[in-house]
Design an enzyme around this catalytic site. Structure first.
Site, short mmCIF file in Angstrom:
data_model
loop_
_atom_site.label_atom_id
_atom_site.label_comp_id
_atom_site.label_asym_id
_atom_site.label_seq_id
_atom_site.Cartn_x
_atom_site.Cartn_y
_atom_site.Cartn_z
CE1 TYR A 151 0.61 -17.89 -2.09
CE2 TYR A 151 -1.24 -16.62 -2.91
CZ TYR A 151 0.09 -16.71 -2.57
OH TYR A 151 0.89 -15.62 -2.69
CE LYS A 189 -5.64 -9.02 1.27
NZ LYS A 189 -4.19 -8.81 1.19
CG ASP A 209 0.66 -2.69 0.81
OD1 ASP A 209 -0.58 -2.57 0.88
OD2 ASP A 209 1.22 -3.70 0.31
CE1 TYR A 265 2.06 -12.15 -1.34
CE2 TYR A 265 0.25 -10.77 -0.58
CZ TYR A 265 0.77 -11.67 -1.49
OH TYR A 265 0.00 -12.08 -2.56
C1 LIG Z 1 -3.15 -8.98 0.04
C2 LIG Z 1 -2.12 -7.93 -0.01
C3 LIG Z 1 -1.68 -7.39 -1.23
C4 LIG Z 1 -2.12 -7.93 -2.56
O1 LIG Z 1 -3.48 -7.73 -2.77
P1 LIG Z 1 -4.24 -8.65 -3.85
O2 LIG Z 1 -5.58 -8.01 -3.98
O3 LIG Z 1 -4.31 -10.02 -3.25
O4 LIG Z 1 -3.46 -8.61 -5.10
C5 LIG Z 1 -0.79 -6.34 -1.17
N1 LIG Z 1 -0.33 -5.86 0.00
C6 LIG Z 1 -0.73 -6.36 1.18
C7 LIG Z 1 -0.20 -5.77 2.44
C8 LIG Z 1 -1.62 -7.43 1.23
O5 LIG Z 1 -1.97 -7.96 2.40
#
Ligand SMILES: *Cc1c(COP(=O)(O)O)cnc(C)c1O
Length: 422
Positions: free
Chosen positions: A17, A264, A235, A143
């Protein structure tokens, strides 16, 4: 050393980025708690949890020790044809914390792969039953990651423009509110037969600008999808593990999803790992005598024993009373500051969900708008605070170990910068 590291970095590394021609990358040599230490000795308060992953603070000795011990006994084994206790224990312990609908876990490497796995599971679920459902439902401004499937279900914009023609078709809907539930319901009922799944970020749409919707509205929308047989992919890559004030966002909802994605905070932010959990009903569509009905997906580091060990250690820390109290304390501090901010003429749309506080910075009289992100980032960095606005949206998202005083210091810095901004 500082300048030398920058020069060597520039010579070989391409950062994410980043327009490499115009961005600076500060060499960090160590971290402790909520702080990062640069090669020139300067301390930075990590108010964005290093891209939302660091939940217990940097270089936590307990996680380090557990990872070290795991490295000494088993660092890696192919997860097809073999298994190991860290993966078994992590599955057992995570599923206990999730809604009763979640009964199996599938390991991968990051948030994007957790999303790819979820999408492929839902599409093959239909395929294994002789159906073809091609449409996918997602929120506007969503996202879900940067790989092709994840990009497809994410908001389209400048980042995805070069790949536009290669992304699959997705039906984008507004996040639910009291005003649009009726029209969303109508749309879903009309399209349901062809919809493989609905993927959504529950309660907070992170990268889209920390946009928030009410739990009761999302629950209502989920209920409609359930009635119409649309599979739900929740998600929780960003919101999982305490971010929204509850262990998972799901704890604030009355409906249960079919599939969930995690990453994360999963390893406490120490290691790359993703998990996709799913319902028994979904799993059973793959659990057949026919080999071709299996789920043919995997990664070299699927269920890495050391990442599992880091996750188990992180879970120990997360469930400690001290940590849970810290999460509530941050939520309370945020709420009090949100009230103060609300009357500040320099901001709008102050919003909060647990440990996430966000607001929009007004452009002011000068036409700073396009540069707000760059200017604010630099001004807070000069103060030794890492805040990384999304456009003109500023958010404060600290590791749970941040002290009351350090957090109050961020608030004061924000107020001072607001006063300075004309
Ligand atoms: C960061 C994120 C992803 C992608 O995760 P990465 O480990 O960066 O590939 C997917 N979904 C959400 C909601 C996110 O915030």
């Amino acid at each position: 050393m500082f300048d030398e590291l920058i020069a060597r970095d520039r010579a070989v590394n391409w950062h994410p980025y980043s327009q490499m021609k115009t961005t600076q990358h500060i060499p960090i040599v160590s971290g402790k708690g909520a702080y990062l230490y640069a090669a020139d000795g300067k301390a930075y308060l990590d108010a964005v949890s290093s891209w939302w992953v660091t939940i217990h603070g940097h270089a936590h000795p307990y996680i380090a020790e557990r990872v070290y011990q795991q490295l000494l006994s088993l660092e890696q084994v192919i997860f097809a044809g073999f298994t190991h206790e860290p993966a078994i224990e992590l599955g057992e312990r995570l599923l206990k914390l999730l809604p009763s609908s979640q009964e199996k876990v599938f390991y991968s490497d990051n948030g994007s792969t957790a999303v790819e796995v979820a999408l492929k599971m839902c599409i093959q679920y239909a395929h294994n039953q002789g159906q073809q459902k091609r449409k996918i439902l997602a929120f506007k401004n969503s996202y879900h990651g940067d790989t092709f499937g994840a990009m497809s279900v994410s908001e389209r914009g400048v980042w995805t423009a070069p790949f536009q023609d290669l992304l699959f078709d997705v039906l984008f809907i507004d996040p639910p509110s009291a005003d649009n539930l009726a029209s969303l319901t109508e749309l879903i009922r009309k399209e349901a037969a062809d919809i493989a799944c609905f993927i959504y970020e529950p309660l907070v749409q992170g990268a889209g600008g920390m946009l928030m919707h009410r739990p009761e509205d999302l629950s209502a929308l989920m209920k409609v999808c359930r009635e119409e047989g649309v599979l739900l992919i929740q998600d929780e890559v960003f919101v999982g593990f305490g971010r929204t004030g509850t262990l998972f966002a799901t704890d604030q909802l009355t409906e249960q999803p079919d599939v969930m994605c995690f990453s994360k905070g999963l390893t406490g932010g120490t290691m790359a790992m993703g998990i996709t959990s799913c319902s028994e009903q979904l799993y059973q569509a793959f659990y057949q005598d026919e080999k071709r009905k299996a789920f043919f997906h995997g990664h070299s580091f699927t269920a890495s024993p050391i990442a599992c060990a880091a996750s188990l250690a992180s879970m120990d820390l997360l469930l400690k009373e001290d940590t849970l109290r810290n999460i509530q304390r941050i939520a309370k501090q945020h709420a009090a500051f949100a009230t103060r901010l609300a009357s500040n003429p320099g901001v709008e749309q102050v919003r909060q969900q647990g440990t996430i506080l966000a607001f929009d910075w007004k452009a002011g009289e000068t036409s700073y708008f396009n540069n707000i992100q760059v200017i604010l980032y630099q001004r807070f960095m000069d103060r030794g605070i890492v805040l990384r606005p999304l456009g003109n949206t500023v958010y404060i998202l600290p590791p749970y170990c941040i002290s009351e005083t350090a957090l109050a210091g961020i608030y004061e810095a924000v107020l001072e910068e607001l006063a300075r901004w004309k």
